[in-house]
Design a protein around this motif. Structure first.
Motif, mmCIF file in Angstrom:
data_model
loop_
_atom_site.group_PDB
_atom_site.id
_atom_site.type_symbol
_atom_site.label_atom_id
_atom_site.label_comp_id
_atom_site.label_asym_id
_atom_site.label_seq_id
_atom_site.Cartn_x
_atom_site.Cartn_y
_atom_site.Cartn_z
ATOM 1 N N ILE A 112 16.328 3.129 -12.452
ATOM 2 C CA ILE A 112 16.107 4.455 -11.885
ATOM 3 C C ILE A 112 17.423 4.907 -11.271
ATOM 4 C CG2 ILE A 112 15.208 3.493 -9.730
ATOM 5 C CD1 ILE A 112 13.464 6.037 -9.541
ATOM 6 N N ASP A 113 17.752 6.164 -11.467
ATOM 7 C CA ASP A 113 18.978 6.737 -10.932
ATOM 8 C C ASP A 113 18.740 7.104 -9.475
ATOM 9 O OD1 ASP A 113 21.274 8.108 -10.304
ATOM 10 O OD2 ASP A 113 21.048 9.637 -11.862
ATOM 11 N N ILE A 132 19.033 10.668 -7.477
ATOM 12 C CA ILE A 132 17.999 11.696 -7.331
ATOM 13 C C ILE A 132 17.411 11.702 -5.935
ATOM 14 C CG2 ILE A 132 17.390 11.567 -9.769
ATOM 15 C CD1 ILE A 132 14.843 10.081 -8.972
ATOM 16 N N ALA A 133 17.727 10.695 -5.132
ATOM 17 C CA ALA A 133 17.112 10.539 -3.823
ATOM 18 C C ALA A 133 17.669 11.476 -2.753
ATOM 19 C CB ALA A 133 17.226 9.090 -3.354
ATOM 20 N N ASN A 183 13.270 17.903 -17.712
ATOM 21 C CA ASN A 183 14.220 16.793 -17.786
ATOM 22 C C ASN A 183 15.278 16.921 -16.709
ATOM 23 O OD1 ASN A 183 13.275 15.497 -20.268
ATOM 24 N ND2 ASN A 183 13.942 17.373 -21.267
ATOM 25 N N TYR A 205 13.625 16.511 -11.437
ATOM 26 C CA TYR A 205 13.699 15.956 -10.084
ATOM 27 C C TYR A 205 13.590 17.035 -9.014
ATOM 28 C CZ TYR A 205 14.895 11.797 -12.650
ATOM 29 O OH TYR A 205 14.844 10.753 -13.518
ATOM 30 N N LYS A 233 10.655 17.006 -6.119
ATOM 31 C CA LYS A 233 11.053 17.040 -4.706
ATOM 32 C C LYS A 233 10.302 18.096 -3.904
ATOM 33 C CE LYS A 233 15.683 15.333 -5.673
ATOM 34 N NZ LYS A 233 17.110 15.634 -5.697
ATOM 35 N N VAL A 254 7.224 3.737 -13.959
ATOM 36 C CA VAL A 254 8.522 4.207 -13.480
ATOM 37 C C VAL A 254 8.382 5.561 -12.787
ATOM 38 C CG1 VAL A 254 9.346 5.365 -15.586
ATOM 39 C CG2 VAL A 254 10.972 4.271 -14.053
ATOM 40 N N VAL A 255 7.362 6.353 -13.142
ATOM 41 C CA VAL A 255 7.175 7.642 -12.471
ATOM 42 C C VAL A 255 6.901 7.455 -10.983
ATOM 43 C CG1 VAL A 255 6.397 8.852 -14.547
ATOM 44 C CG2 VAL A 255 4.720 7.839 -13.035
ATOM 45 N N GLU A 267 10.244 7.143 -9.409
ATOM 46 C CA GLU A 267 10.896 8.444 -9.370
ATOM 47 C C GLU A 267 10.289 9.320 -8.276
ATOM 48 O OE1 GLU A 267 12.342 8.998 -13.965
ATOM 49 O OE2 GLU A 267 10.219 9.256 -13.529
ATOM 50 N N ALA A 316 11.517 8.014 -4.940
ATOM 51 C CA ALA A 316 12.915 8.383 -4.730
ATOM 52 C C ALA A 316 13.061 9.867 -4.376
ATOM 53 C CB ALA A 316 13.746 8.051 -5.961
ATOM 54 N N CYS A 317 12.094 10.670 -4.820
ATOM 55 C CA CYS A 317 12.120 12.109 -4.519
ATOM 56 C C CYS A 317 11.374 12.459 -3.236
ATOM 57 C CB CYS A 317 11.534 12.890 -5.697
ATOM 58 S SG CYS A 317 12.585 12.891 -7.160
#
Length: 187
Positions: A75-76, A79-80, A151, A156, A160, A177-178, A181, A184-185
């Protein structure tokens, strides 16, 4: 090196002619509902004994066995970068719109909540039409937004805006994985 993203018997044909190291990455469990699916599943499990297996979770490693190495989905974390105070929407669901992902359950749950609560559904898939019909049947159209596929930053930035990410899967989810994500958001 020959890398398989999930095992496919048809894609094994080149390995018969070109001897290469074979790696299979497992993201989901095998279908076993019909007799045909059970036979194919058995064949796939058999040929996996000759591959180096990588699983995205310990659950998947245990499911496939064969001494699978666990390498979680990435996970990137960039994006957090979030603002927890400016969340103007309630619930978000994102994923492929198939029955197993449970978006219909999110709609049914929304019906039972305060009439001011909203749900955003991000994604496309074969269940999209049925979900829109259910939305009308439950009289939720003013409270539900279907964004289609998003995308990158668009995805993201949309997540958020929400307070809660829903992941109502009705199948054995190998690695959601969602959920990472959403976390992280700031969901």
């Amino acid at each position: 090196v020959f890398i398989h993203n999930s095992v496919s018997l048809r894609a094994l044909i080149p390995l018969l002619f070109y001897r290469k190291k074979w790696i299979v990455v497992h993201h989901m469990i095998l279908a076993n509902k019909t007799l045909k699916q059970k036979v194919i599943s058995y064949l796939k499990r058999f040929v996996l004994k000759f591959a180096d297996n990588v699983a995205v979770s310990q659950f998947m490693a245990d499911y496939y066995g064969n001494n699978s190495k666990v390498i979680p989905n990435p996970i990137d974390l960039n994006i957090a970068k979030i603002d927890l105070l400016n969340k103007d929407r309630d619930f978000v669901f994102m994923g492929r719109l198939i029955r197993e992902k449970g978006a219909h359950l999110a709609l049914e749950a929304l019906k039972g909540l305060d009439g001011s609560r909203t749900l955003t559904i991000i994604g496309t898939g074969p269940e999209e039409g049925n979900l829109k019909i259910l939305c009308k049947k439950l009289n939720l159209c003013s409270r539900v937004i279907f964004t289609g596929r998003l995308n990158g930053d668009d995805l993201y930035n949309e997540i958020k805006r929400h307070k809660v990410l829903l992941a109502p899967s009705i199948w054995t989810e190998p690695f959601g994985v969602v959920v990472l994500e959403g976390y992280a958001c700031g969901c």
